[in-house]
Design an enzyme around this catalytic site. Sequence first.
Site, PDB file in Angstrom:
ATOM      1  N   GLU A   1       0.825  -1.210   0.000  1.00  0.00           N
ATOM      2  CA  GLU A   1       0.000   0.000   0.000  1.00  0.00           C
ATOM      3  C   GLU A   1       0.862   1.265   0.000  1.00  0.00           C
ATOM      4  OE1 GLU A   1      -3.642   1.873   2.732  1.00  0.00           O
ATOM      5  OE2 GLU A   1      -2.198   0.496   3.628  1.00  0.00           O
TER       6      GLU A   1
ATOM      7  N   LYS B   1     -10.451   2.722  -1.561  1.00  0.00           N
ATOM      8  CA  LYS B   1     -10.555   2.066  -0.265  1.00  0.00           C
ATOM      9  C   LYS B   1     -11.867   2.411   0.435  1.00  0.00           C
ATOM     10  CE  LYS B   1      -7.613   1.394   3.842  1.00  0.00           C
ATOM     11  NZ  LYS B   1      -6.278   1.746   4.393  1.00  0.00           N
TER      12      LYS B   1
ATOM     13  N   CYS C   1      -5.681  -2.701   2.780  1.00  0.00           N
ATOM     14  CA  CYS C   1      -5.332  -2.660   4.197  1.00  0.00           C
ATOM     15  C   CYS C   1      -6.538  -2.842   5.116  1.00  0.00           C
ATOM     16  CB  CYS C   1      -4.543  -1.393   4.507  1.00  0.00           C
ATOM     17  SG  CYS C   1      -3.556  -1.516   6.034  1.00  0.00           S
TER      18      CYS C   1
END
Length: 292
Positions: free
Chosen positions: A43, A116, A153
């Site tokens: 990431e 995200k 993540c």
Amino acid sequence: MTTVTVAATQFACGEDRAANLDKAEALVRRAASQGANVILIQELFETPYFCIEHDTRHFDLALPIAGNPAVRRFGSLARELGVVLPVSVFERAGAAFYNTVAMVDAGGELLGTYRKSHIPESPGYHEKFYFSPGDTGFRVWQTQFGRIGVGICWDQWFPESARAMALLGAEILLYPTAIGAEPQDPSIDSRDHWRRAMQGHAAANIMPLVASNRIGTERGGPWSVTYYGSSFIADHTGALVAEADRSTETVLTATFDLTAINEYRRAWGVFRDRRPDLYGPLMTLDGVTKSD
């Protein structure tokens, strides 16, 4: 393609953006030389993990997807090597900012982006200061090497993310990551918890999973975070088939027969026996449905 080799990479990121891109490219080339078809970079690999602190100067790091130099560079690299490359970037879109993956196919084509969905906020992980919640929904792409879903993540802690991608047809799950110490409490070591959460996603959805994390110690504001690496590849039963240590620059690979795994997944019945009519509480924050 039935047989696919996936790769996870991990490395430390420094202040020199160009050097970070060079390092990422070197590891991609190394993975490709080992036969990898789908290669996952960690990431936000262009820079240190700037979300460690609140600082408005870091907004200057964000770039639009169109014309983004990292996306363009790794698109060319994907085309040269014939590999699939999800590219994690800090995206600027008008007045909004997102933590985004650009999915690049093995011919170098940009298939689309995923922003995200779950945005954390805790000491050393101040993402809500920088990123708006993603508005793309979960995405799955048909690539030259299978149908791939990517979460980012904090998404990896939510079983709903993995299940949504599985229902959209994913055959492989990928999670680029930046996680390590909890600076407010040095006694917390989430490494094994982190792994087990994702191993459960692989097992519950019966598909391979790749997680790539960074290593090294980074500092910002009052916090210092040592990232614990430990990147890994799990098979369709959740078993670890390749794993890195906490501090070594690494390339991991594993090969899977996606046709055989698909047959196994069908026979196991976890999708056949689902009961969406009972899952109403998942559509609420407090578990209370309108009919309660």
